[in-house]
Enzyme design. Structure first.
Site, mmCIF file in Angstrom:
data_model
loop_
_atom_site.group_PDB
_atom_site.id
_atom_site.type_symbol
_atom_site.label_atom_id
_atom_site.label_comp_id
_atom_site.label_asym_id
_atom_site.label_seq_id
_atom_site.Cartn_x
_atom_site.Cartn_y
_atom_site.Cartn_z
ATOM 1 N N TYR A 405 0.808 -1.231 0.000
ATOM 2 C CA TYR A 405 0.000 0.000 0.000
ATOM 3 C C TYR A 405 0.838 1.277 0.000
ATOM 4 O O TYR A 405 2.046 1.218 0.156
ATOM 5 C CB TYR A 405 -1.110 0.008 1.032
ATOM 6 C CG TYR A 405 -0.855 -0.219 2.488
ATOM 7 C CD1 TYR A 405 -1.910 -0.622 3.297
ATOM 8 C CD2 TYR A 405 0.379 -0.006 3.101
ATOM 9 C CE1 TYR A 405 -1.754 -0.820 4.658
ATOM 10 C CE2 TYR A 405 0.541 -0.203 4.461
ATOM 11 C CZ TYR A 405 -0.527 -0.600 5.232
ATOM 12 O OH TYR A 405 -0.361 -0.780 6.576
ATOM 13 N N GLU A 406 0.159 2.413 -0.249
ATOM 14 C CA GLU A 406 0.807 3.718 -0.507
ATOM 15 C C GLU A 406 1.649 3.652 -1.790
ATOM 16 O O GLU A 406 2.683 4.309 -1.909
ATOM 17 C CB GLU A 406 1.698 4.169 0.675
ATOM 18 C CG GLU A 406 1.028 4.159 2.025
ATOM 19 C CD GLU A 406 -0.104 5.159 2.179
ATOM 20 O OE1 GLU A 406 -0.311 5.991 1.264
ATOM 21 O OE2 GLU A 406 -0.809 5.117 3.185
ATOM 22 N N GLY A 407 1.187 2.867 -2.756
ATOM 23 C CA GLY A 407 1.951 2.673 -3.994
ATOM 24 C C GLY A 407 2.904 1.510 -3.795
ATOM 25 O O GLY A 407 3.679 1.509 -2.841
#
Length: 598
Positions: A405-407
């Protein structure tokens, strides 16, 4: 006068140890905040780990309310909107220490304070902020962030959710499907991204949610996940959900910008949220190694175990050093912008955006270190580590999400190099001059003088300078060869990113220890010096390997030979460190103190 470096400039500029922020620089307020967060974790979270593993979502919500009562949800929120209005370092510190017990709570906390609350404090109108932020800061309400869709994960701007203006122009009707929405099961407010007509970019909206009056919002069942089990994660379906026009966040088509900037902040905070998990994992592993007897001796006496403990602690220390260095840089940038007359919103947005490269670097490095740390934790525990009866198993599962997550880490690797090249094109970071100087240096005859390394870290700092030259050599030649097409050469970008990451992490660790040694004396910082040297040793290896991979992917003949020769020159020690002795020194400190001791 303190020299404020711009984002990405660490690569072309020598940073003085006095100019970076380190955990040893925490002031009294920050130490009190850290201790109160640790007390909350030890009292409310750690003793109830089994509840989180058994998917007790209600307990996660209960703990979030308690965190709100203690002020932890409002650390970054300005006082005008019911928060504590503390600086960026304090925000990082709370994110760091609140994440030590369980990834479930850490995810709920991060989703609420970061992507749930922050878009309103940074992009909302005064009316929106006054209406919603105090409720979010106190924990009366919880927030979630609806961006990801089944067909739009990493490609966030390709979402299909639609927002249609009503005939009377008073509200939008939102229809579409979102997935992997953290806190969906107990949120009162959603930041929702949708496309108006055929706009190029999505638009952000503040959408209230009341399960008793669902307004066309339906939740899917709770997702069953590998880790973060008690973090509520659901699909959210919108069917002509009515949203007043005044609930548009920022302007029409500004949603993609909001999403990207929220992710920048999310990335550095995610790095922070992996730190205390590592410290506690190291402590747990050390305690077990001291207690577990095999062949009539504690396994902590075995070199193979000591090597693991030393590497786990070293990576934790490096992650800590780099995360707080970047947090300090961001806070300085925010403060200087406020002094120039920017609003809190503008200053915070631009301050974090300035260091987006560092945020991506940290996200990748620390999320991978926490996974390795928990993996080695399981290994030290042996068969017990694989059992749910020990905390290592859940720590390992919880750590896995951090690379997604968060890219994803792949996206962030490519972003870090891509953003650096863009900064160079805009003239914000002079890469061209130094890259040309390196190319010229390669044509010259190297010096064969034996340098005098009497000062602490003299050779290590010279090595960092050489690693920067190795990156500039590879990246400069790649940009020259491919120009704007560079972004389509993903494997080359990934190799360059790994070089960049190791340079920032190794330099941050060395600068922190140098600053510490000047304060307490070298004799009092022997183990920290050993960690800085051990981390650099691995960084040199990675730069050498990834540099080679990059060079042979695009250069041939004489050019390739010249660059490989340069890479050998830039990754060669004069005095190779005794890695075994370094690990033994670090491990001895951990074993004696029976905990992560730095």
């Amino acid at each position: 006068m303190k020299d404020i470096t711009r984002g990405g400039q660490f690569l072309v500029k020598e940073t003085k140890c006095e100019d970076i922020f380190t955990p040893e620089d925490f002031n009294e307020e920050q130490i009190m905040m850290r201790d109160s967060v640790k007390e909350f974790v030890d009292k409310e979270l750690w003793p109830h780990k089994d509840k989180f593993e058994k998917k007790d979502y209600a307990y996660t919500e209960e703990c979030m309310r308690k965190a709100g009562e203690l002020g932890f949800l409002g650390v970054a929120v300005p006082e005008a909107y019911g928060g504590l209005g503390m600086g960026f370092i304090n925000t990082m510190l709370v994110c760091d220490y609140i994440s030590g017990a369980t990834g479930s709570f850490s995810t709920a906390f991060g989703a609420h304070t970061g992507i749930g609350t922050m878009p309103i404090t940074l992009y909302g109108t005064e009316e929106q902020k006054l209406k919603y932020v105090p409720k979010l800061a106190s924990g009366e309400w919880f927030g979630s962030y609806c961006l990801t869709e089944p067909g739009a994960g990493s490609d966030a701007n390709s979402g299909k959710t639609k927002a249609v203006l009503s005939a009377d122009g008073t509200h939008y009707l939102i229809s579409g499907q979102k997935m992997w929405i953290s806190n969906a099961g107990f949120c009162n407010l959603m930041i929702v991204f949708a496309r108006i007509e055929d706009d190029k970019n999505i638009t952000g909206f503040i959408v209230e949610y009341d399960p008793n009056n669902n307004n066309g919002i339906t939740l899917g069942e709770e997702e069953h996940k590998l880790g973060i089990r008690a973090s509520s994660t659901r699909q959210v379906f919108f069917n002509e959900t009515k949203v007043p026009v005044e609930n548009m966040l920022a302007g029409r088509g500004e949603g993609f910008k909001i999403a990207m900037n929220a992710l920048n902040v999310g990335r550095i905070k995610l790095a922070a949220a992996c730190l205390e998990a590592q410290r506690r994992t190291v402590t747990g592993a050390v305690k077990y190694a001291n207690e577990r007897v095999q062949f009539k001796t504690p396994i902590a006496n075995f070199g193979a175990i000591q090597a693991k403990l030393a590497e786990m602690a070293t990576n934790t220390y490096a992650g800590e050093s780099a995360s707080y260095r970047a947090a300090g840089s961001i806070q300085e940038r925010i403060e200087s912008r406020i002094a120039e007359g920017n609003t809190h919103q503008e200053a915070e947005l631009k301050g974090v955006e300035e260091f987006a490269i560092e945020c991506s670097i940290l996200k990748v490095a620390v999320s991978e270190d926490v996974q390795n740390c928990t993996d080695e934790g399981i290994q030290i525990f042996g068969g017990m580590g694989f059992s749910e009866d020990t905390p290592m198993e859940s720590a390992w599962r919880d750590a896995r999400i951090a690379r997604i997550y968060e890219g994803t880490n792949e996206i962030n690797r490519m972003l870090s190099v891509g953003m650096l090249v863009k900064k160079a094109m805009k003239g914000h970071v002079d890469l061209l001059g130094p890259a040309m100087a390196v190319a010229e240096e390669l044509m010259g005859i190297p010096s064969f003088d034996t340098p005098d390394y009497t000062e602490l870290f003299a050779e290590e700092k010279e090595m960092i300078a050489k690693l920067k030259k190795a990156f500039l050599m590879v990246a400069g030649a790649a940009v020259q060869k491919f120009g704007p097409d560079l972004e389509s050469h993903q494997q080359l970008l990934m190799a360059a990113a790994d070089m960049l990451i190791e340079i920032y992490m190794a330099e941050s660790t060395i600068l922190r220890v140098e600053k510490l040694a000047k304060k307490v004396g070298e004799s009092q910082a022997q183990e920290q010096i050993a960690m800085a040297q051990l981390y650099l040793y691995h960084a040199v290896d990675i730069v050498s390997q990834k540099g080679k991979e990059g060079i042979v992917s695009f250069a041939e003949g004489d050019e390739q030979r010249m660059m490989l020769m340069g890479l050998r020159r830039y990754t060669k020690y004069v005095n190779m460190p005794n890695v075994v002795a370094l690990r033994e020194k670090i491990a001895a400190k951990l074993i004696t103190e029976n905990q992560y001791a730095f």
